[in-house]
Design an enzyme around this catalytic site. Structure first.
Site, PDB file in Angstrom:
ATOM      1  N   GLY A   1       0.778  -1.241   0.000  1.00  0.00           N
ATOM      2  CA  GLY A   1       0.000   0.000   0.000  1.00  0.00           C
ATOM      3  C   GLY A   1       0.805   1.284   0.000  1.00  0.00           C
TER       4      GLY A   1
ATOM      5  CB  THR B   1      -0.062  -2.624  10.833  1.00  0.00           C
ATOM      6  OG1 THR B   1      -1.272  -3.333  10.575  1.00  0.00           O
ATOM      7  CG2 THR B   1       1.013  -3.064   9.871  1.00  0.00           C
TER       8      THR B   1
ATOM      9  CG  ASP C   1      -5.503  -3.824  -1.413  1.00  0.00           C
ATOM     10  OD1 ASP C   1      -5.134  -3.268  -0.357  1.00  0.00           O
ATOM     11  OD2 ASP C   1      -5.753  -5.038  -1.484  1.00  0.00           O
TER      12      ASP C   1
ATOM     13  CG  ASP D   1      -8.259   0.857  10.327  1.00  0.00           C
ATOM     14  OD1 ASP D   1      -9.057   1.768  10.548  1.00  0.00           O
ATOM     15  OD2 ASP D   1      -8.622  -0.321  10.168  1.00  0.00           O
TER      16      ASP D   1
ATOM     17  CD  GLU E   1       1.148   1.046   6.868  1.00  0.00           C
ATOM     18  OE1 GLU E   1       1.042   1.150   5.640  1.00  0.00           O
ATOM     19  OE2 GLU E   1       0.639   0.115   7.495  1.00  0.00           O
ATOM     20  CG  ASP E   2      -1.385   1.950   3.090  1.00  0.00           C
ATOM     21  OD1 ASP E   2      -1.177   1.749   4.310  1.00  0.00           O
ATOM     22  OD2 ASP E   2      -1.902   1.090   2.352  1.00  0.00           O
TER      23      ASP E   2
END
Ligand code: IMP
Ligand code: MG
Length: 177
Positions: free
Chosen positions: A43, A106, A158, A102, A98-99
């Site tokens: 990502g 992660t 994605d 949330d 990071e994209d």
């Protein structure tokens, strides 16, 4: 086309403008130093590519991969690294790229793994931040946009591997998830 009905959240132009702002901040923070961008596959690949080209410092980049959402919308809470960086991070200025943040699970995991390599410093850059979804508190050093709890795709992000190549960021309506 697959993306025809998806609402645009940020245009390619808006993204570029924000990425340039983050790059300028990094240039100031690390003036006269070198750094390593570590992108989280897949990502963050496009964000890292744009960010690294905007920054005017001596920079290299590397990638790390973790088990991903696959077809699920929700993170399982379990993270496993499937690809490690290829260069030593000891004594280096590292920016983990990071994209989207949330739950924060992660990045918390990756932060711990990378800190064990004893970098000189470890900062976190994320293009998007779903701050309202956070389960683990994290400090984001370079954040692009804070967004609501909506599922977004494009610019590297994605849904079931689709939409990564969209130049803008769009919202995937719940009925398509
Ligand atoms: P966290 O561990 O819950 O913070 O998960 C972060 C990861 O979940 C990101 O790196 C993305 O790969 C994925 N993710 C979270 N929200 C979205 C979204 O809206 N679109 C695409 N991927 C997402
Ligand atoms: Mg990701």
């Amino acid at each position: 086309m697959l993306m025809d009905n998806l609402r645009v959240l940020y245009t390619a132009g808006q993204i570029q403008e924000r990425v340039a702002g983050i790059a300028a901040q990094i240039d100031r923070d690390f003036a006269g130093q070198s750094l390593i961008f570590v992108g989280v596959l897949k990502g963050a690949a496009i964000f890292l590519g744009d960010l690294a080209r905007r920054v005017q410092l001596d920079a290299t980049f590397d990638f790390i991969a973790v088990t991903s959402y696959a077809k699920q919308k929700q993170s399982s809470g379990e993270v496993r690294m499937t690809k490690d960086v290829e260069q030593p991070l000891l004594g280096a200025n590292v920016i983990l790229v990071e994209d989207i943040l949330d739950t924060g699970i992660t990045i918390t995991y990756l932060r711990k793994v990378l800190l064990a390599r004893q970098p000189r410093c470890l900062k976190i850059a994320a293009l998007l931040d779903k701050a309202c979804r956070r389960q683990v508190p994290i400090q984001v050093d370079y954040a692009g946009f804070t967004i609501a709890d909506e599922f977004v795709v494009g610019y590297g992000m994605d849904y079931a591997e689709q939409y990564r190549n969209l130049p803008d960021i769009r919202v995937l309506p719940p009925e398509l998830i």
